[in-house]
Design an enzyme around this catalytic site. Structure first.
Site, PDB file in Angstrom:
ATOM      1  N   ASP A 106      -2.142  -1.499  10.076  1.00 21.20           N
ATOM      2  CA  ASP A 106      -2.526  -1.420   8.664  1.00 21.20           C
ATOM      3  C   ASP A 106      -3.215  -2.683   8.157  1.00 21.20           C
ATOM      4  O   ASP A 106      -3.619  -2.744   6.988  1.00 21.20           O
ATOM      5  CB  ASP A 106      -1.288  -1.145   7.789  1.00 21.20           C
ATOM      6  N   LYS A 141       0.852  -1.211   0.000  1.00 17.24           N
ATOM      7  CA  LYS A 141       0.000   0.000   0.000  1.00 17.24           C
ATOM      8  C   LYS A 141       0.874   1.244   0.000  1.00 17.24           C
ATOM      9  O   LYS A 141       2.035   1.208   0.403  1.00 17.24           O
ATOM     10  CB  LYS A 141      -0.934   0.019   1.215  1.00 17.24           C
TER      11      LYS A 141
HETATM   12  P1  ATP Z   1       4.187  -0.033   7.401  1.00 17.83           P
HETATM   13  O1  ATP Z   1       4.073   0.675   6.110  1.00 17.83           O
HETATM   14  O2  ATP Z   1       2.956  -0.861   7.740  1.00 17.83           O
HETATM   15  O3  ATP Z   1       4.668   0.828   8.534  1.00 17.83           O
HETATM   16  P2  ATP Z   1       6.841  -1.016   7.067  1.00 17.83           P
HETATM   17  O4  ATP Z   1       7.169  -1.090   5.621  1.00 17.83           O
HETATM   18  O5  ATP Z   1       7.324   0.187   7.796  1.00 17.83           O
HETATM   19  O6  ATP Z   1       5.291  -1.183   7.216  1.00 17.83           O
HETATM   20  P3  ATP Z   1       7.469  -3.796   7.465  1.00 17.83           P
HETATM   21  O7  ATP Z   1       8.086  -4.035   6.134  1.00 17.83           O
HETATM   22  O8  ATP Z   1       6.130  -4.375   7.691  1.00 17.83           O
HETATM   23  O9  ATP Z   1       7.434  -2.238   7.815  1.00 17.83           O
HETATM   24  O10 ATP Z   1       8.514  -4.333   8.567  1.00 17.83           O
HETATM   25  C1  ATP Z   1       8.737  -3.722   9.801  1.00 17.83           C
HETATM   26  C2  ATP Z   1       9.463  -4.708  10.754  1.00 17.83           C
HETATM   27  O11 ATP Z   1       8.621  -5.832  11.012  1.00 17.83           O
HETATM   28  C3  ATP Z   1      10.752  -5.259  10.202  1.00 17.83           C
HETATM   29  O12 ATP Z   1      11.802  -4.808  11.008  1.00 17.83           O
HETATM   30  C4  ATP Z   1      10.636  -6.778  10.254  1.00 17.83           C
HETATM   31  O13 ATP Z   1      11.732  -7.378  10.908  1.00 17.83           O
HETATM   32  C5  ATP Z   1       9.366  -7.062  11.029  1.00 17.83           C
HETATM   33  N1  ATP Z   1       8.509  -8.089  10.392  1.00 17.83           N
HETATM   34  C6  ATP Z   1       7.733  -8.961  11.031  1.00 17.83           C
HETATM   35  N2  ATP Z   1       7.035  -9.730  10.164  1.00 17.83           N
HETATM   36  C7  ATP Z   1       7.352  -9.304   8.928  1.00 17.83           C
HETATM   37  C8  ATP Z   1       6.933  -9.684   7.612  1.00 17.83           C
HETATM   38  N3  ATP Z   1       6.045 -10.672   7.398  1.00 17.83           N
HETATM   39  N4  ATP Z   1       7.451  -9.009   6.575  1.00 17.83           N
HETATM   40  C9  ATP Z   1       8.321  -7.993   6.788  1.00 17.83           C
HETATM   41  N5  ATP Z   1       8.761  -7.607   8.001  1.00 17.83           N
HETATM   42  C10 ATP Z   1       8.282  -8.246   9.073  1.00 17.83           C
END
Ligand code: ATP
Length: 299
Positions: free
Chosen positions: A139, A11
């Protein structure tokens, strides 16, 4: 059926306004979120009773135990239904960059809930799945609903809205990552109260004369800019290459640019993909989609 494969779309936040902060520290937001074609692939396989949950992932830095949000989603599903045993293998193929503001973990968790509901024939409603989802990640309720949505509260209030114009999106993920918690922690009250979400809703309903570049805004951008100054550089490059508007998604540091033509978007990708991760994506109507079940049927 004992196996299901799902496409878990990422997203972007087209707008992100912060309304305030709850006593427990969570920020209240108003955001227009949009599903995109950049996706992970999630496969769930039922295992013989008593074997518990196992998880594999093609990315070395993603946890493979109960710290993974997919594992937490499966446990939350089990608890909600009071299932004595949930013996399940979860296989994650990641394309969405981690820690990028593209909802990678959240959409994987949404796919797990969506898939388990089919695999276990539990017939939970979308609302029920979203209630379970919000206990594992802010989210997740949006990722279950998908498309173009107004998202409010701490992410639990999701309303589908008029679709965003079918523009081509370029995503640039600088090499640095940021922690969502750190960005929110550094946000000061001066950034509260923007109205970009309200203005985008008017625009999508065919009211108001402002251009998208005047409307789209992200209240977290100035905080992340201090941590990753490259964000500004990429926004400038995208606009110089013809983007109608360029903003940051979520807590960043991923930047998106919206283009009228695929040609301009692909030219940008060809020029800059040596310097950062650059993706050309389309806007999607769904957050999660079933790709295959072990009947072999392509859905
Ligand atoms: P958002 O946009 O929802 O804030 P994000 O891109 O900031 O997401 P994610 O890529 O979801 O963040 O990852 C954040 C943290 O979550 C990472 O440090 C990772 O180690 C942990 N994590 C736990 N499960 C997952 C997963 N299935 N995929 C990616 N990261 C994960």
């Amino acid at each position: 059926m004992d196996k299901i494969t799902l496409q878990a779309n990422g997203k972007v936040n087209l707008t992100l306004d912060i309304q305030g902060r709850r006593a427990d520290g969570y920020h209240l937001l108003r955001s227009v979120m949009q599903s995109i074609s950049l996706h992970d692939t999630v496969t769930l396989r039922r295992k013989p009773l008593g074997q518990g949950i196992s998880l594999s992932c093609d990315q070395p830095f993603v946890p493979r135990d109960e710290r993974n949000i997919c594992w937490q989603a499966a446990r939350a599903f089990q608890q909600h239904l009071d299932l004595k045993d949930l013996s399940l293998d979860i296989e994650l193929l990641k394309t969405i960059p981690v820690g990028a503001g593209l909802g990678g973990g959240s959409t994987d968790a949404a796919a797990v809930l969506y898939g388990l509901n089919i695999l276990y024939q539990t017939e939970l409603s979308l609302t029920a799945l979203q209630k379970i989802g919000q206990t594992v990640g802010a989210d997740v309720p949006f990722c279950l609903q998908g498309g173009t949505c107004l998202v409010e509260g701490i992410g639990e209030k999701v309303t589908s809205i008029d679709p965003f114009p079918a523009l081509i999106m370029v995503l640039v993920k600088p090499n640095q990552s940021v922690s969502t918690a750190e960005v929110y922690g550094k946000l000061d009250r001066g950034s509260y109260g923007g109205n970009s979400t309200a203005r985008l809703l008017e625009y999508l309903a065919g009211k108001g004369d402002d251009s998208l570049s005047a409307i789209l805004a992200n209240a977290l951008e100035s905080v992340t800019l201090d941590l990753v100054p490259e964000v500004r550089l990429w926004q400038e490059r995208l606009c110089q290459a013809g983007a109608i508007v360029s903003r940051m998604s979520g807590s960043g540091p991923t930047v998106f640019g919206l283009f009228a033509t695929r040609r301009e978007a692909e030219d940008f990708q060809a020029r800059f993909s040596g310097e950062a991760q650059v993706f050309v994506v389309t806007l999607m109507e769904q957050g999660v989609r079933v790709l295959e079940t072990n009947g072999g049927d392509q859905l």
